[in-house]
Design a protein around this motif. Structure first.
Motif, PDB file in Angstrom:
ATOM      1  N   GLN B  37       0.660  -1.301   0.021  1.00 37.58           N
ATOM      2  CA  GLN B  37      -0.117  -0.023  -0.095  1.00 37.58           C
ATOM      3  C   GLN B  37       1.018   1.388   0.074  1.00 37.58           C
ATOM      4  OE1 GLN B  37      -2.205   0.830   3.547  1.00 37.58           O
ATOM      5  NE2 GLN B  37      -3.733   1.887   2.504  1.00 37.58           N
ATOM      6  N   GLU B  42      -4.955   2.537  -2.293  1.00 39.64           N
ATOM      7  CA  GLU B  42      -5.869   1.209  -2.185  1.00 39.64           C
ATOM      8  C   GLU B  42      -4.491   0.140  -1.740  1.00 39.64           C
ATOM      9  OE1 GLU B  42      -6.320   1.490  -6.519  1.00 39.64           O
ATOM     10  OE2 GLU B  42      -7.243  -0.408  -6.041  1.00 39.64           O
ATOM     11  N   LEU B  43      -5.245  -1.107  -1.274  1.00 39.92           N
ATOM     12  CA  LEU B  43      -4.098  -2.182  -1.051  1.00 39.92           C
ATOM     13  C   LEU B  43      -4.132  -3.161  -2.342  1.00 39.92           C
ATOM     14  CD1 LEU B  43      -5.555  -1.258   1.757  1.00 39.92           C
ATOM     15  CD2 LEU B  43      -4.376  -3.168   2.731  1.00 39.92           C
ATOM     16  N   GLN B  88       4.277   0.799   2.036  1.00 41.17           N
ATOM     17  CA  GLN B  88       3.924   0.047   3.514  1.00 41.17           C
ATOM     18  C   GLN B  88       3.426  -1.465   3.070  1.00 41.17           C
ATOM     19  OE1 GLN B  88       1.966   0.992   7.532  1.00 41.17           O
ATOM     20  NE2 GLN B  88       0.424   1.061   6.026  1.00 41.17           N
TER      21      GLN B  88
END
Lengths: 112, 110
Positions: B37, B42-43, B88
């Motif tokens: 992310q 968004e992931l 991340q």
């Protein structure tokens, strides 16, 4: 291919106001999840919706699911500053053995 | 109290270095996942595993690799870090009641 669309992507609200975030998905799903994320943090689970017509409430947040319309809503009642965060919906693709597909997220800012 | 643990929490590393991001869970879940992310975005699923010796690539192409030798452990490795890997990385596991996410590793490659 499963697609998950959230709107709005950005939301600026005044304290005390009500608003709804929408989450549409494109194919049959087993479950729908709502998460909250504060800046630089991980995901906090808010709701898991399992069946058509499911409604869950926690404090000022209420989530619902309409599987026929492939739509979930996250309703905010009388917003307060502490609700400022990014909210994600995510969908388990049916038959996928549990791979979550996320929406782009709604960045909520609640102003005094 | 977290049942899924990620280390390190923050990492700044030079280009070309090899790194391993650790993820462990104590819940006995078979299904584990790695998401990437970018801040505020968004992931994206980059890897997943359905159990020991099972690993698959996710929707987003990634230069990382994973292994699953033990049920509780699902490490992610970058053989040669690049600035484009700055992001991340969130680890998750799935049980009957849903997903549990770790606290994440914020990676910066300089």
């Amino acid at each position: 291919e499963l697609k998950v669309e959230q709107n709005p992507l950005f939301l600026s609200m005044q304290e005390g106001k009500n608003y709804t975030i929408y989450c549409n998905y494109s194919t049959t799903s087993d479950r729908l999840y709502w998460y909250r994320q504060d800046p630089g943090k991980s995901l906090e689970s808010l709701f898991v919706l399992l069946s058509n017509g499911a409604v869950k409430q926690e404090g000022r947040l209420m989530a619902s699911l309409d599987t026929k319309a492939r739509l979930s809503t996250l309703h905010i009642t009388a917003a307060v500053h502490d609700l400022s965060a990014t909210y994600f919906c995510a969908v388990d693709m049916a038959g996928s053995q549990g791979n979550l597909i996320f929406g782009k997220g709604t960045k909520l800012s609640v102003k005094p | 109290e977290a049942d899924i643990y990620q280390t390190p929490r923050y990492l700044v590393i030079g280009t070309g270095k090899k790194i391993t991001l650790e993820c462990s869970q104590t819940m006995g879940h078979d299904k584990m996942y790695w998401y990437q992310q970018d801040p505020g975005m968004e992931l994206h699923l980059i890897h997943y595993s359905y159990g020991v010796n099972s690993t698959e690539k996710g929707d987003l192409s990634s230069e990382s690799t994973v292994s699953r030798i033990r049920t509780e452990h699902f490490p992610l490795t970058l053989e040669s870090a690049r600035p484009s890997h700055t992001s991340q990385y969130l680890c998750a596991s799935r049980g009957y009641y849903g997903y549990t996410f770790g606290s994440g590793t914020r990676l910066t490659v300089v």
